[in-house]
Every structure is written in C-alpha cells, then in structure tokens.
Motif scaffolding. Structure first.
Motif: not given
Length: 121
Positions: A20-33
C-alpha cells in the motif's frame, strides 16, 4: 488541509503480498506521524503500523514480522508492505497522518479515503 491518496489495495490469496502507498499533499510544514489503520466489518478501526518522521516504527502485535511500514519524507509518502497475508488481515485500510500545515499552526489528524484489502483462503 492535507489530502491523503491511497493506492495498492486489492485481492490476494492467503500467503500473498500487497504494498500500500499513501501520498500526502497540501501546505505541509511538518508531518510527525504517518501510519495505517484498518477496519473490518463489524469491528473498530485499529492501528496496524505507524512511523514517525525520524523513522521510529510501531506495529500491532498480529502483524509484526509480516508487515513493514516505511516512508519517504521527501515525497510525503508512507508505504505498507504486507507479506504472508491471512484472511483475518482483510479490511479497509486507511492512511493516517498527523501534520502541521501553513495557516493552522497546530497539529491536526488527517485520513485517507480507504483502500480495500481482500484475502482469499
């Protein structure tokens, strides 16, 4: 806001593998988890595996030794390699992320739309 797009679910025979893959998008500054939850019919959603931005992982006991979670921070993508799949692993798998985005400044939790994993015996 963070958008999470999952891919890689499907039908597999018992003993088989899926990634499985999951790609995150958006105005992300940090993504700890980033991590994966699953929900089977009639059951509560449960954490399967998670990984922090510095690479620390945790797994549900039932998947230890069979599943591997990893992430590519440059691509804001998390993966779940699932081996030796069993019928009890069948569920809808949801991507989860805890992120700070520009404009909100507080960590929020985001969910993907879910991807179905079916394991035939």
């Amino acid at each position: 806001q963070v958008q999470l797009v999952e891919s890689g679910g499907g039908l597999v025979q018992a003993g088989g593998s899926l990634r499985l893959s999951c790609a995150a998008s958006g105005r992300i500054l940090s993504m700890n988890f980033m991590g994966w939850y699953r929900q089977a019919p009639g059951k509560q959603r449960e954490l399967v595996a998670g990984i922090t931005s510095d690479g620390r992982t945790n797994y549900q006991d039932s998947v230890k030794g069979r599943f591997t979670v990893s992430r590519d921070n440059a691509k804001n993508t998390v993966y779940l390699q699932m081996n030796s799949l069993q019928p009890e692993d069948a569920a809808v798998y949801y991507c989860n992320a805890k992120a700070v985005t520009a404009g909100r400044w507080a960590e929020s939790t985001y969910w993907g739309q879910g991807t179905q994993v079916t394991v035939s015996s």
